[in-house]
Design a protein around this motif. Structure first.
Motif, short mmCIF file in Angstrom:
data_model
loop_
_atom_site.label_atom_id
_atom_site.label_comp_id
_atom_site.label_asym_id
_atom_site.label_seq_id
_atom_site.Cartn_x
_atom_site.Cartn_y
_atom_site.Cartn_z
N LYS A 118 53.30 56.92 37.90
CA LYS A 118 52.90 58.33 38.11
C LYS A 118 53.55 59.27 37.10
N TRP A 119 54.77 58.93 36.67
CA TRP A 119 55.54 59.88 35.86
C TRP A 119 55.61 59.48 34.39
N ASN A 120 54.57 58.81 33.90
CA ASN A 120 54.58 58.39 32.50
C ASN A 120 54.81 59.57 31.57
N HIS A 122 60.79 51.64 32.52
CA HIS A 122 60.84 51.53 33.98
C HIS A 122 60.50 52.86 34.64
N TYR A 123 61.13 53.94 34.17
CA TYR A 123 60.85 55.25 34.77
C TYR A 123 59.41 55.66 34.53
N ASN A 124 58.97 55.53 33.29
CA ASN A 124 57.64 56.02 32.93
C ASN A 124 56.51 55.21 33.54
N GLN A 125 56.67 53.91 33.60
CA GLN A 125 55.53 53.06 33.91
C GLN A 125 55.63 52.28 35.22
N GLN A 126 56.82 52.24 35.82
CA GLN A 126 56.97 51.43 37.02
C GLN A 126 57.27 52.24 38.27
N ILE A 127 58.11 53.25 38.18
CA ILE A 127 58.39 54.07 39.36
C ILE A 127 57.10 54.73 39.83
N PHE A 169 68.15 56.01 38.78
CA PHE A 169 67.84 56.06 37.35
C PHE A 169 68.83 56.92 36.57
N PRO A 170 69.10 58.16 36.99
CA PRO A 170 70.03 58.94 36.17
C PRO A 170 71.41 58.32 36.08
N ASP A 179 65.14 56.12 43.35
CA ASP A 179 65.25 55.72 41.94
C ASP A 179 65.20 56.94 41.04
N GLN A 180 64.26 57.83 41.28
CA GLN A 180 64.13 59.02 40.44
C GLN A 180 65.34 59.94 40.56
#
Length: 833
Positions: free
Chosen positions: A621-623, A612-617, A563-564, A558-559
């Motif tokens: 971890k990557w908020n 999604h990226y900040n709070q779910q992946i 996502f991109p 996803d990262q």
């Protein structure tokens, strides 16, 4: 004549140790771990602290693989069958002992730069059958020997930074033999954390409190795992040495060479001038204060391995004043070298130094400014990956060598690019290969912004910096495949690599920040719709692969891929919708409103993707790592808040269907059943649309479904049609495949034109082999006929004689209806004059 280079099949990553590792017991080689026992790691007492630090990481890697935790022993030889002996040439007496006994040859490592050795040695010490020697010519050489082997065993350098899982094994062996990793072709290879607000900064403060050693330990480890050795630390309101004294100590311990950016001389961060400076940043007016300021910086890092930035730019990464005197700048460098000499107690030329020819500084050089020959000249791209200046290949070699400052991220005109990876490795390779071919091999440093999401180009840059000669135009995609295999496994590597290759190609055409409704043409070559569709198709491919990939890899995929691709595709969807909205609104076309709604949906989706990226992946971890604004630019600098592009709406007066008429065109009329002009029921029966029931639109039928029309009832739908041709025409009533549930009598309807004679049709009285077709096509195509004797408006009436008839669509063939599975799209429905 064009010559094609033959591709090498060897992997372009992992330090070339892939073939050494076997996930099975191999007595001919070295059994590192088997039956719950892992060979102890043995280090020399006098070896570097950084080597001992990384030996612990190596032991943790073995645990990540699923092996038993090894013992870490310093100075003594354990009474074990197999041991791992880690050491640096000249720092480890155990290595010396093996060399003196003729069991180990270190001659080709001695005096070399970052060279490493992996070798299985038989009977190295009394009571020990075999030793796996991991040796280096220097501190980093030894560190690379360990981490290259970890990588070959399946520990990705991105295991922490991109949540790449590690495949589990119960046994690992190393092949017998002697394997040497040669010195890198570029001496200093590193990254620059820059433009790090709000994304990286927000994430660091939430997780570490500040840009301290706890944070930087992860950065240092990543650089070493990628075989880098150099860092320009974050500097937007930050000061590496001042923020946490442990930063510099830990970097030096691990062999990370700390430099400072092109406008931060002698190890002083720009923000330190704000904190401690006084007076103007102007050497002609404030030389004493500046000299004291720089002296303190040099004193702080005098015992660290470093490359000292010399020279001076204007305050805050700006150009010096218009009339800057080159003689003054040369004097500044001379005085800075006096500081270096005084603080270190060594000749200035014995301390590595660098002068960055960034922006206007290159103009000074072109006008004749010079620095001493031992100073490395750091050449720079134009901030967009295009080399501005390279050495003259016919000129005498510059003793200090040349470096290159490159960009994967930039703040400045024509517009920032900070949010997403826009670096196509084909262009990166072409420009860096051009650079290397002109003798630029002392320093390669790349601006990577927030570090994430630049994972792949960072890997490529540092792999290429290690050995530019292993790459050619024909094997670049293979590097992407190899990298994806390391992150997601061989089975998914080629498909993932294709997606990365294409999304970076699309982003390199135009950055997300520069993309807008005017970028591509709506009118010419169907360009905008085509590129929108290309990106949308790629996002669908990424989502399909995400669904196939094992769950353990989904966060990483996803990262790095999904996502991109998905987020950038959404921007293409949005700006295409903006372009369509503007075009149709200018023509006062009500369809503009539909595209305005699409813009709003895409704008909202962009926010949801960020969440999604900040709070779910990876469980959040990557908020903050996707906090960078990318929508709403009006000039080069980012906006303070995201803002949806302007859209326009066309006022559409409410017109009932009773005031509309279907218009014949191209030899047919096509009507979605729910768009009737008039309907009639009774006191017991009414018509009702079933939204979404149907192959193209909605279905309509009578309710209650157990109420049968009386002979005197007239339960009908009526459609107004403007005919431009006359004749006898087929009428296709496309009906849901309701069967003759009424004792095989069938379901009947009557069709007429302008209230004339009705034609009664039984849609399903007797089956003559049609059932299979009805089931397969999910439709009954019930055909009748009508005659139109004169052009103009006529009224088609369909009256039901039984319940259960569900009408989806009506097609009238006026001579031009073409066969299709769904039927022709609906004809124009316009207001009656």
């Amino acid at each position: 004549m064009l010559m094609l280079l033959v591709l090498s099949t060897q992997k372009l990553i992992a330090g070339g140790l892939d073939d050494l590792v076997l996930f099975e017991k191999n007595e001919a080689g070295f059994v590192l771990s088997d039956e719950g026992q892992t060979a102890s790691i043995v280090l020399g007492e006098n070896d570097y602290e950084g080597v001992k630090y990384v030996a612990n990481l190596f032991g943790e890697d073995l645990k990540r693989i699923g092996l038993a935790e090894p013992k870490l022993i310093i100075g003594d030889i354990p009474t074990e069958k197999n041991i791992v002996l880690v050491g640096t040439v000249g720092q480890n007496t155990l290595l010396d002992e093996l060399e003196e006994s003729g069991k180990l040859d270190l001659s080709d490592l001695r005096g070399q730069w970052e060279k490493s050795l992996v070798q299985v040695v038989e009977n190295p010490f009394p009571g020990v059958d075999k030793a796996l020697v991991l040796a280096g010519s220097d501190k980093r050489g030894t560190i690379y020997a360990m981490l290259n082997l970890s990588r070959a065993m399946g520990v990705s350098p991105w295991y922490w930074w991109a949540d790449v899982p590690v495949d589990q094994h119960s046994v690992i062996s190393i092949k017998a033999g002697r394997f040497v990793t040669d010195s890198p072709k570029v001496q200093y290879r590193g990254i620059f954390l820059n433009d790090e607000e709000p994304a990286l900064g927000g994430w660091v403060r939430e997780n570490f409190g500040d840009f301290n050693a706890k944070f930087y330990s992860h950065v240092f480890e990543l650089i070493l795992r990628l075989r880098g050795n150099y860092l320009w630390p974050a500097m937007w309101g930050k000061a590496f040495f001042d923020d946490d004294p442990e930063n510099g100590r830990l970097a030096d311990e691990l062999g990370i060479v700390i430099g400072t950016s092109h406008h931060e001389p002698l190890g002083r961060a720009h923000d330190e001038w704000r904190r401690y400076g006084s007076g103007p940043w102007d050497y002609s007016k404030n030389a004493k204060v500046l000299t004291d300021f720089w002296t303190k910086g040099m004193e702080r890092m005098k015992d660290y391995e470093t490359i000292v930035t010399v020279g001076m730019r204007g305050d805050g990464d700006e150009a010096m004043s218009e009339g800057t005197n080159i003689a003054l700048l040369e004097q500044i460098v001379r005085d800075q070298r006096k500081i270096i000499n005084k603080v270190t107690g060594k000749k200035a030329e014995e301390t590595p130094q660098m002068w960055a020819l960034y922006k206007e500084v290159q103009d000074y050089y072109d006008k004749g400014m010079r620095v001493p020959d031992d100073v490395t000249l750091l050449l720079c791209d134009d901030n967009w990956g295009d080399m501005r200046k390279l050495p003259n290949i016919d000129a005498p070699k510059h003793p200090g060598g040349y470096g290159m400052y490159y960009h994967f991220d930039y703040v400045g005109g024509p517009r920032n690019y900070k949010w997403m990876n826009v670096s196509q490795i084909q262009r990166v390779w072409e420009q860096l290969n051009l650079t290397y071919s002109h003798g630029v091999d002392r320093v390669w440093i790349v601006n990577v912004g927030d570090l994430k999401p630049m994972e792949y180009p960072i890997s490529f840059f540092l792999d290429m910096a290690w050995n530019p000669e292993q790459f050619n135009a024909q094997n670049l995609f293979q590097h992407t495949v190899d990298w994806c295999a390391e992150q997601f496994g061989e089975a998914y590597a080629e498909d993932a690599a294709r997606i990365i290759d294409l999304y970076t190609k699309y982003n390199h055409r135009v950055t997300p920040e520069l993309l807008d409704e005017n970028t591509f043409s709506l009118e010419n070559y169907n360009e905008f719709e085509r590129v929108r569709n290309d990106y949308r198709d790629l996002a669908v491919d990424a989502l399909r692969l995400y669904n196939l990939i094992p769950n353990a890899y989904k966060d990483a995929f996803d990262q790095l891929v999904l996502f991109p691709t998905n987020a950038c595709s959404n921007l293409y969807e949005m700006y295409y919708a903006v372009a369509k909205n503007h075009q149709l609104a200018a023509a006062n076309n009500p369809e503009a409103n539909d595209w305005a709604d699409e813009v709003q949906q895409c704008f909202d989706r962009d926010s949801l993707l960020t969440v999604h990226y900040n709070q779910q992946i990876a469980g959040g971890k990557w908020n903050h790592q996707m906090d960078q604004i990318r929508i709403g630019y009006t000039y080069w600098q980012q906006p303070e808040v995201r803002k949806m592009p302007e859209v326009f709406r066309v006022e559409v007066p409410e017109i009932s269907n009773s005031e509309k008429v279907f218009v014949e065109a191209d030899g047919y009329i096509s009507i979605e059943a729910s768009n009737f002009q008039q309907s009639r029921g009774s006191d017991k029966i009414h018509w009702e649309v079933i939204p979404g029931l149907g192959k193209t639109g909605s279905g309509i039928t009578t309710f209650p479904q157990n109420e049968y029309p009386a002979e005197t009832d007239s339960i009908y739908l009526e459609y107004a049609i403007q005919f431009s041709t006359t004749g006898a025409f087929e009428v296709h009533a496309l009906l849901s495949p309701t069967l003759n549930f009424n004792a095989n009598k069938g379901l009947r309807y009557a069709i007429s034109i302008d209230g004339g004679t009705e034609q009664v049709v039984n849609m399903n009285e007797h089956y003559r082999g049609e059932l299979g077709q009805w089931q397969a096509e999910r439709i009954i195509d019930s055909i009748s006929y009508l005659v139109i004797e004169k052009t103009g408006i006529h009224h088609l009436r369909l009256r039901v004689l039984e319940p259960g008839i569900v009408l989806q669509k009506i097609l009238i063939d006026c001579g031009g209806l073409k066969p299709s599975f769904l039927g022709a799209p609906q004809s124009e429905l316009k207001k009656l004059d």
